[in-house]
Design an enzyme around this catalytic site. Structure first.
Site, PDB file in Angstrom:
ATOM      1  N   ASN A   1     -59.640 -10.450   5.949  1.00 13.60           N
ATOM      2  CA  ASN A   1     -60.505  -9.738   6.909  1.00 13.60           C
ATOM      3  C   ASN A   1     -60.917  -8.334   6.439  1.00 13.60           C
ATOM      4  O   ASN A   1     -61.819  -7.726   7.018  1.00 13.60           O
ATOM      5  CB  ASN A   1     -59.839  -9.623   8.287  1.00 13.60           C
ATOM      6  CG  ASN A   1     -59.856 -10.921   9.066  1.00 13.60           C
ATOM      7  OD1 ASN A   1     -59.003 -11.172   9.905  1.00 13.60           O
ATOM      8  ND2 ASN A   1     -60.840 -11.769   8.807  1.00 13.60           N
ATOM      9  N   TRP A   2     -60.298  -7.829   5.356  1.00  8.92           N
ATOM     10  CA  TRP A   2     -60.693  -6.519   4.818  1.00  8.92           C
ATOM     11  C   TRP A   2     -62.129  -6.542   4.324  1.00  8.92           C
ATOM     12  O   TRP A   2     -62.733  -5.504   4.098  1.00  8.92           O
ATOM     13  CB  TRP A   2     -59.754  -6.087   3.681  1.00  8.92           C
ATOM     14  CG  TRP A   2     -58.337  -5.873   4.127  1.00  8.92           C
ATOM     15  CD1 TRP A   2     -57.277  -6.691   3.858  1.00  8.92           C
ATOM     16  CD2 TRP A   2     -57.819  -4.793   4.919  1.00  8.92           C
ATOM     17  NE1 TRP A   2     -56.126  -6.187   4.436  1.00  8.92           N
ATOM     18  CE2 TRP A   2     -56.438  -5.014   5.089  1.00  8.92           C
ATOM     19  CE3 TRP A   2     -58.387  -3.656   5.498  1.00  8.92           C
ATOM     20  CZ2 TRP A   2     -55.610  -4.156   5.810  1.00  8.92           C
ATOM     21  CZ3 TRP A   2     -57.572  -2.787   6.227  1.00  8.92           C
ATOM     22  CH2 TRP A   2     -56.208  -3.046   6.377  1.00  8.92           C
TER      23      TRP A   2
ATOM     24  N   ASP B   1     -60.143 -17.197  17.311  1.00  3.22           N
ATOM     25  CA  ASP B   1     -61.434 -17.149  16.637  1.00  3.22           C
ATOM     26  C   ASP B   1     -62.603 -17.244  17.621  1.00  3.22           C
ATOM     27  O   ASP B   1     -62.476 -17.855  18.685  1.00  3.22           O
ATOM     28  CB  ASP B   1     -61.494 -18.316  15.640  1.00  3.22           C
ATOM     29  CG  ASP B   1     -62.600 -18.137  14.635  1.00  3.22           C
ATOM     30  OD1 ASP B   1     -63.134 -17.021  14.519  1.00  3.22           O
ATOM     31  OD2 ASP B   1     -62.941 -19.119  13.966  1.00  3.22           O
TER      32      ASP B   1
END
Ligand code: FPP
Length: 237
Positions: free
Chosen positions: A63-64, A15
């Site tokens: 995450n789409w 991240d």
């Protein structure tokens, strides 16, 4: 370096790529590129230290929601990584395994991933798990479905379902549970990564952003892990 205790399974939430780029007035995609460049060193170090499974969270089921261009860019980085590294993975005894449901990915990338799985299937030094369209809750649900389907097919009594039998339906079948979960970037959460497998994981957090996560930082996390006292719900006598 000699570690007094080496984890069998390390999981990493990579991240902070976006913030790394923002700090430098660069597009988020530049952060992902820098993040992808970090991956090779961490894989190599893990293999050399005798870690048996390394799980990297590259793309989640959530995450789409990101802009199309950013998604495309992450997928391109993966394609590029596979194109340039599968031979090396193979040479170094590393086997690729995927976490998540790849059927939603672009067909060309799916084929490239399947080929990489085949090319590395006989390696046994370390398992490299890459989370792609992965979510821990989704994985557990898929494993429950898979277990039930098997039971129906084989006329097995649900009472006979053992922990091991269920675990063999997870994306990490036959691998150790996570010993150490590393999350850089100053966030203190698990974000749906390997929820089942992290039941007794040690957590290591740092403010450092993923593109700055060097081999030295990794060794610091591993040394820290070596000094942890793990009781698995018991007591130390
Ligand atoms: C999280 O940072 C990172 C991602 C969602 C993408 C991770 C992907 C890679 C490092 C590239 C490909 C991977 C491999 C295995 C070659 P973020 O964008 O959420 O950062 P932010 O929280 O600072 O915005």
């Amino acid at each position: 370096m000699e570690l007094t205790k080496t984890p069998n399974h390390v999981a990493i939430i990579m991240d902070g790529n976006g913030r790394w780029a923002k700090q430098r007035n660069l597009p988020r995609t530049a952060g992902h590129k820098a993040g992808a460049a970090r991956v090779e060193e961490i894989i190599e170090t893990s293999g050399n230290l005798g870690i048996k499974s390394l799980s990297l969270f590259a793309f989640s089921t959530e995450n789409w929601k990101r802009p199309k261009n950013e998604i495309k860019n992450i997928m391109k980085l993966l394609e590029y990584y596979l194109k340039n590294n599968v031979e090396d993975l193979s040479k170094n005894g590393i086997r690729l395994n995927l976490l998540g449901d790849i059927s939603k990915l672009d067909e060309a990338l799916q084929n490239q991933l399947k080929l990489a799985l085949l090319k590395t299937e006989n390696n046994d030094k370390m398992m490299l798990n890459i989370g792609l369209n992965y979510g821990g809750q989704d994985e557990i649900l898929r494993a429950v479905r898979g277990t039930l389907m098997d039971c129906i097919k084989m006329g097995k009594d649900p009472e006979e379902i053992s922990k091991e039998y269920f675990e063999d339906h997870l994306d990490t079948a036959k691998q150790a549970m996570v010993d150490l979960l590393i999350r850089p970037s100053g966030e203190y959460r698990i974000s749906n990564f390997l929820l089942y497998q992290c039941a007794y994981a040690e957590f290591w957090f740092s403010d450092i952003l993923w593109p700055d996560f060097t081999k030295e930082k990794y060794l610091e996390a591993l040394e820290d892990y070596a000094n942890r006292q793990r009781r698995f719900g018991g007591v130390n006598v």
